[in-house]
Design a protein around this motif. Structure first.
Motif: not given
Ligand code: NDP
Length: 298
Positions: A167-183, A157-165
């Motif tokens: 890079x903000x590319x469309x193929x890695x950084x942005x979707x990664x941040x979205x997936x972490x937010x969803x988790x 469970x990743x709930x409440x963990x602080x994550x830093x991504x």
């Protein structure tokens, strides 16, 4: 403090590919055909040729039909769009991947927009990006989805963990941040304009580095015990003992491994996950096209 655990992306990817091969066999029995992936390569970029070859081999090993289309660098955008349209209509083709970067003069966004979103197994089409951002089912880009699989396997469970991504590319950084937010992680997206990047990274329980700068993230940026996912693939200049140049990530591995709780190596970490997830997305697309439920546990 003990050395960080190595996150074995290669082993995880091998196991995922074996499961995919099993499901692909069941798919053939149910439908009389293999799941199919069309890979389009325009021009002769050496790295792209290596990637396309690796993707075709991985398909073959997993029982997925691979249709390769290698076009000359002079191919016009209109010709490329005609091919994409043909693949959109081809019932043997479940996934379409156009290898990026395209040669100068070809509009990558126009080509991605022409791919049927139901065959966009790279997850680059705006429809799939939009679905991810509003929480609907769709295709998620392979690299961040692979990172997420490794993180969930490692941390649960990743709930409440602080994550830093980084890079903000469309193929890695942005979707990664979205997936972490969803988790339910608390996510910071850092980029080239971020101030005091080392301090930002020091807050993170999870660091995902997707920058493209060799060994930029130093050991003293890492919070003790953090989980570090290194997406970067950088080839250093050749040396006498490494005539092809050593591959390194965006993280200074030895330094970071002395502090982190767990870390992905380069090579053997995120890279193998990207191809395994491409096969997974193709299998999911094939099930949708055949009107079948996607297999569980992928
Ligand atoms: P991009 O070049 O598209 O994006 C790089 C990002 O890093 C940008 O958002 C940029 O910021 C940011 N950045 C650049 N310099 C700095 C800096 N000094 N400090 C902080 N942030 C910085 O790269 P990709 O996302 O496509 O790829 C990133 C890396 O991942 C590459 O090494 C690539 O080879 C690798 N990769 C690996 C894959 C795999 O299968 N393992 C798959 C895809 C990529 P800004 O937006 O401000 O310019």
């Amino acid at each position: 403090m003990a050395e960080a655990a190595r996150i074995d992306g290669k082993g995880f990817a091998d196991a995922l590919r074996a499961r995919i091969a099993g499901h692909a066999g069941e798919f053939v029995q149910a439908t009389g055909r293999k799941p199919g992936l069309a890979v389009v390569l325009v021009g002769e970029d050496p790295a792209s040729q290596v990637y396309v070859g690796a993707k075709a081999r991985a398909c073959h090993e997993a029982g997925i039909a691979s249709f390769e289309h290698r076009l000359p660098a002079e191919t016009s955008e209109a010709e490329l769009l005609v091919l994409v349209e043909r693949l959109n209509r081809d019932p043997e083709v479940d996934g379409i991947l156009v290898q990026m970067p395209l040669p100068n003069g070809l509009d990558e966004q126009a080509v991605i927009a022409a791919i049927d979103p139901g065959k966009d197994v790279d997850g680059f089409h705006v429809i799939n990006a939009g679905r991810l951002s509003v929480g609907q089912e769709g295709f998620v880009p392979c690299t961040p989805l692979g990172c997420m699989m490794l993180l969930k396997d490692r941390l649960g469970d990743l709930s409440g963990l602080d994550a830093v991504v980084i890079g903000r590319s469309n193929i890695v950084g942005k979707p990664m941040a979205q997936l972490l937010t969803d988790a339910n992680a608390t996510v910071t997206i850092a980029h080239s304009r971020t101030k005091n990047l080392p301090d930002v990274v020091r807050r993170a329980d999870i660091v995902v580095a997707a920058v493209g700068r060799p060994e930029m993230v130093r050991g003293d940026w890492i919070k003790p015990g953090a989980t570090v996912i290194d997406v970067g693939i950088n080839r250093l200049p050749p040396t006498d003992d490494k005539p092809k140049g050593r591959l390194v990530g965006d993280v200074a591995f030895t330094e970071a491994a002395a502090v982190a709780g767990a870390i992905t190596p380069v090579p053997g970490g995120v890279g193998p996950m990207t191809i395994a997830v491409l096969l997974r997305n193709t299998l999911v697309a094939a099930h949708a096209h055949a009107g079948l439920e996607a297999p569980e546990g992928l």
